[in-house]
Design a protein around this motif. Structure first.
Motif, PDB file in Angstrom:
ATOM      1  N   TYR A  59      -4.513   2.597   6.439  1.00 34.38           N
ATOM      2  CA  TYR A  59      -5.480   2.139   7.428  1.00 34.38           C
ATOM      3  C   TYR A  59      -5.632   0.614   7.359  1.00 34.38           C
ATOM      4  O   TYR A  59      -5.721  -0.070   8.389  1.00 34.38           O
ATOM      5  CB  TYR A  59      -6.824   2.823   7.183  1.00 34.38           C
ATOM      6  CG  TYR A  59      -7.890   2.491   8.205  1.00 34.38           C
ATOM      7  CD1 TYR A  59      -7.665   2.679   9.567  1.00 34.38           C
ATOM      8  CD2 TYR A  59      -9.129   1.989   7.814  1.00 34.38           C
ATOM      9  CE1 TYR A  59      -8.649   2.385  10.502  1.00 34.38           C
ATOM     10  CE2 TYR A  59     -10.121   1.689   8.742  1.00 34.38           C
ATOM     11  CZ  TYR A  59      -9.865   1.891  10.084  1.00 34.38           C
ATOM     12  OH  TYR A  59     -10.836   1.593  11.009  1.00 34.38           O
ATOM     13  N   MET A  60      -5.644   0.069   6.163  1.00 35.94           N
ATOM     14  CA  MET A  60      -5.751  -1.380   5.989  1.00 35.94           C
ATOM     15  C   MET A  60      -4.542  -2.078   6.591  1.00 35.94           C
ATOM     16  O   MET A  60      -4.668  -3.129   7.234  1.00 35.94           O
ATOM     17  CB  MET A  60      -5.873  -1.718   4.499  1.00 35.94           C
ATOM     18  CG  MET A  60      -6.078  -3.200   4.220  1.00 35.94           C
ATOM     19  SD  MET A  60      -6.320  -3.556   2.451  1.00 35.94           S
ATOM     20  CE  MET A  60      -7.966  -2.875   2.203  1.00 35.94           C
ATOM     21  N   SER A  61      -3.355  -1.503   6.408  1.00 40.69           N
ATOM     22  CA  SER A  61      -2.141  -2.064   6.984  1.00 40.69           C
ATOM     23  C   SER A  61      -2.214  -2.056   8.504  1.00 40.69           C
ATOM     24  O   SER A  61      -1.798  -3.015   9.175  1.00 40.69           O
ATOM     25  CB  SER A  61      -0.924  -1.265   6.515  1.00 40.69           C
ATOM     26  OG  SER A  61       0.272  -1.794   7.063  1.00 40.69           O
ATOM     27  N   PHE A  62      -2.775  -0.988   9.060  1.00 34.82           N
ATOM     28  CA  PHE A  62      -2.950  -0.886  10.517  1.00 34.82           C
ATOM     29  C   PHE A  62      -3.882  -1.982  11.029  1.00 34.82           C
ATOM     30  O   PHE A  62      -3.589  -2.644  12.030  1.00 34.82           O
ATOM     31  CB  PHE A  62      -3.513   0.493  10.851  1.00 34.82           C
ATOM     32  CG  PHE A  62      -4.024   0.621  12.263  1.00 34.82           C
ATOM     33  CD1 PHE A  62      -3.151   0.761  13.330  1.00 34.82           C
ATOM     34  CD2 PHE A  62      -5.386   0.605  12.524  1.00 34.82           C
ATOM     35  CE1 PHE A  62      -3.626   0.873  14.632  1.00 34.82           C
ATOM     36  CE2 PHE A  62      -5.869   0.715  13.816  1.00 34.82           C
ATOM     37  CZ  PHE A  62      -4.983   0.852  14.883  1.00 34.82           C
ATOM     38  N   LEU A  63      -4.990  -2.203  10.347  1.00 31.42           N
ATOM     39  CA  LEU A  63      -5.940  -3.235  10.753  1.00 31.42           C
ATOM     40  C   LEU A  63      -5.334  -4.624  10.623  1.00 31.42           C
ATOM     41  O   LEU A  63      -5.586  -5.510  11.449  1.00 31.42           O
ATOM     42  CB  LEU A  63      -7.214  -3.143   9.909  1.00 31.42           C
ATOM     43  CG  LEU A  63      -8.068  -1.887  10.099  1.00 31.42           C
ATOM     44  CD1 LEU A  63      -9.289  -1.931   9.183  1.00 31.42           C
ATOM     45  CD2 LEU A  63      -8.519  -1.738  11.554  1.00 31.42           C
ATOM     46  N   GLU A  64      -4.528  -4.810   9.579  1.00 31.21           N
ATOM     47  CA  GLU A  64      -3.889  -6.109   9.387  1.00 31.21           C
ATOM     48  C   GLU A  64      -2.952  -6.440  10.549  1.00 31.21           C
ATOM     49  O   GLU A  64      -2.939  -7.545  11.079  1.00 31.21           O
ATOM     50  CB  GLU A  64      -3.102  -6.099   8.077  1.00 31.21           C
ATOM     51  CG  GLU A  64      -2.408  -7.418   7.759  1.00 31.21           C
ATOM     52  CD  GLU A  64      -0.898  -7.274   7.637  1.00 31.21           C
ATOM     53  OE1 GLU A  64      -0.204  -8.157   8.165  1.00 31.21           O
ATOM     54  OE2 GLU A  64      -0.449  -6.286   7.051  1.00 31.21           O
TER      55      GLU A  64
END
Length: 318
Positions: free
Chosen positions: A20-25
């Motif tokens: 999810y963090m990678s998606f937001l990044e």
């Protein structure tokens, strides 16, 4: 009741906070690249902390957060870096909660109280800037270029380096620089003084639309910009050592120094705020829609008087 969108998102990330963090990044990489970089670095620290690229959202609890903060501190990072990475972790988790990707029993960050601290002074007095102008840099074109950028930033009401680096001929409207801050998208207008004009003429190139040769082109990657920033800061640090500057010279110093000089000259905070392109000065937003440009011009000329005179008298023979 969950929407089909939420169900699809949950299936996509499979409860993995790191995914999810990678998606937001990636979402932020187009419009907020510095923030995206923080997300990427934070993700790297989390992966090394847990020893894998999987961190289930339901695993995030007060003990894990506390241990992560201790892990960051064990790396001898600055207090502000620890605060930044922990804040990103919290932001991502809170976003997951708001998207109904996880429902925690308690707030895992409730007992974490980290605040940015002032690590060092970021402004210098007019004497230091005078020392910079009097420094003999003949034969040292790269250092001379860094000094010129610093002085231009100071004369342009503390223009941020990222904005300076991206200035093009399109930003010149007669005798005024008109640009939008990269960080806040706020429109800034700066009257071009004779000293600023001399520097613009010195670095004008027929084969480029950019006002200063900081970047190779208008559309370089964020990574290339960061390289240019590091190079600039390294050269400023060298200049600082040469004049025995009491603080480490960086791109921020020109901006903070202009603001400090404005404050010491009793310039109203509302005027300083608009000149710097800030968006959080409530006094400006509440009382004024737009300050008279003449007010900012008079304030700026008062602050940069010495630098303006010195730059205007310099002989630029290439």
């Amino acid at each position: 009741m969950e929407t089909s969108y939420v169900k699809e998102v949950k299936r996509s990330f499979r409860g993995n906070l790191l995914n999810y963090m990678s998606f937001l990044e990636k979402e932020k990489s187009g419009s907020a690249q510095s923030t995206a970089s923080l997300y990427k670095v934070t993700q790297g620290h989390l992966e090394r902390f847990v020893g894998t690229d999987i961190l289930k959202m339901k695993q995030v609890n007060p003990l894990l957060v506390k241990d992560f903060v201790s892990y960051l501190q064990s790396l001898n990072l600055s207090p502000n870096s620890v605060t930044n990475y922990t804040s990103i972790f919290r932001t991502v988790f809170n976003s997951a909660v708001s998207e109904n990707l996880v429902t925690p029993e308690t707030n895992p960050f409730q007992k974490i109280h980290l605040r940015p601290i002032s690590t060092y002074k970021r402004s210098v007095g007019i004497q230091v800037i005078k020392d910079m102008t009097e420094l003999d840099l003949k034969g040292k074109k790269r250092l001379d270029f860094a000094r010129d950028l610093f002085l231009f930033s100071f004369m342009a009401c503390g223009m941020a380096f990222v904005d300076l680096a991206h200035l093009t001929q399109n930003n010149v409207r007669g005798n005024v620089l008109v640009y939008y801050r990269v960080k806040t998208k706020t429109e800034i207008r700066v009257t071009i003084t004779s000293g600023m004009r001399r520097l613009l003429e010195k670095y004008a190139r027929d084969n480029s639309n950019l006002l200063f040769p900081v970047l190779q082109s208008e559309n370089v990657s964020y990574e290339r910009y960061k390289v240019a920033l590091r190079t600039y800061n390294r050269r400023l640090a060298t200049i600082g050592d040469m004049i025995d500057c009491p603080v480490k010279l960086t791109s921020y110093v020109a901006r903070h120094s202009w603001a400090m000089q404005a404050k010491e000259n009793s310039v109203p905070v509302a005027v300083i705020s608009q000149a710097l392109g800030h968006t959080s000065e409530r006094t400006t937003l509440f009382y004024l829609k737009e300050l008279d440009q003449n007010i900012i011009d008079r304030v700026n000329l008062k602050i940069i008087d010495f630098v303006e005179k010195w730059v205007s008298k310099r002989s630029y023979k290439n």
